[in-house]
Design an enzyme around this catalytic site. Structure first.
Site, PDB file in Angstrom:
ATOM      1  N   HIS A   1       1.294   4.095  -3.115  1.00 45.89           N
ATOM      2  CA  HIS A   1       1.011   5.514  -2.904  1.00 45.89           C
ATOM      3  C   HIS A   1       2.252   6.388  -3.089  1.00 45.89           C
ATOM      4  O   HIS A   1       2.126   7.553  -3.448  1.00 45.89           O
ATOM      5  CB  HIS A   1       0.355   5.734  -1.541  1.00 45.89           C
TER       6      HIS A   1
ATOM      7  N   TYR B   1       0.839  -1.204   0.000  1.00 44.47           N
ATOM      8  CA  TYR B   1       0.000   0.000   0.000  1.00 44.47           C
ATOM      9  C   TYR B   1       0.872   1.252   0.000  1.00 44.47           C
ATOM     10  O   TYR B   1       0.650   2.178  -0.781  1.00 44.47           O
ATOM     11  CB  TYR B   1      -0.919  -0.019   1.224  1.00 44.47           C
TER      12      TYR B   1
ATOM     13  N   TYR C   1      -4.119  15.619   1.676  1.00 41.57           N
ATOM     14  CA  TYR C   1      -4.637  14.254   1.783  1.00 41.57           C
ATOM     15  C   TYR C   1      -3.570  13.444   2.497  1.00 41.57           C
ATOM     16  O   TYR C   1      -2.466  13.269   1.985  1.00 41.57           O
ATOM     17  CB  TYR C   1      -4.917  13.698   0.392  1.00 41.57           C
TER      18      TYR C   1
ATOM     19  N   TRP D   1      -7.786   3.053 -10.489  1.00 39.30           N
ATOM     20  CA  TRP D   1      -7.016   2.991  -9.238  1.00 39.30           C
ATOM     21  C   TRP D   1      -7.641   1.963  -8.293  1.00 39.30           C
ATOM     22  O   TRP D   1      -6.947   1.183  -7.655  1.00 39.30           O
ATOM     23  CB  TRP D   1      -6.943   4.370  -8.582  1.00 39.30           C
ATOM     24  N   TRP D   2      -8.956   1.961  -8.160  1.00 43.89           N
ATOM     25  CA  TRP D   2      -9.626   0.980  -7.301  1.00 43.89           C
ATOM     26  C   TRP D   2      -9.284  -0.435  -7.729  1.00 43.89           C
ATOM     27  O   TRP D   2      -9.019  -1.292  -6.885  1.00 43.89           O
ATOM     28  CB  TRP D   2     -11.130   1.168  -7.353  1.00 43.89           C
TER      29      TRP D   2
END
Length: 104
Positions: A22, A18, A41, A76-77
């Protein structure tokens, strides 16, 4: 500006994948978020529960949750679905959090 927070869940052992994904966030996704009024964010990780805590500073009434129909977001999902708990449309299962304290 508004502040939004929500939580999501990683699959066990997926923290580094993860983080890595990112660190290499797609420029077109970053631009889309910025263009949507998201100026900050942050995502934090709770190792005890594999829970992600996300915080966004957004233009009034906006947020990443409002971009569900965008092709880049859906792509992206799909990219993230193997390491997160997701809904049937591959969107991350997320729970909005109510702000109960803010110190300026």
């Amino acid at each position: 500006m508004e502040r939004l927070a929500f939580k999501m869940k990683l699959k066990t052992g997926a923290k580094e994948a993860y983080r890595q994904r990112h660190e290499n966030i797609w420029p077109e996704l970053k631009k889309l978020l910025s263009d949507a009024g998201i100026s900050e964010y942050s995502i934090f990780f709770d190792a005890e529960t594999d829970t992600l805590f996300a915080f966004q500073k957004v233009a009034a009434g906006n947020g990443s949750q409002d971009l569900a129909e965008h092709q880049i977001v859906q792509k992206w999902w799909q990219y993230m679905a193997d390491i997160m708990e997701v809904n049937s449309d591959l969107s991350p299962k997320s729970v909005p959090l109510d702000e109960i304290f803010y110190m300026k």
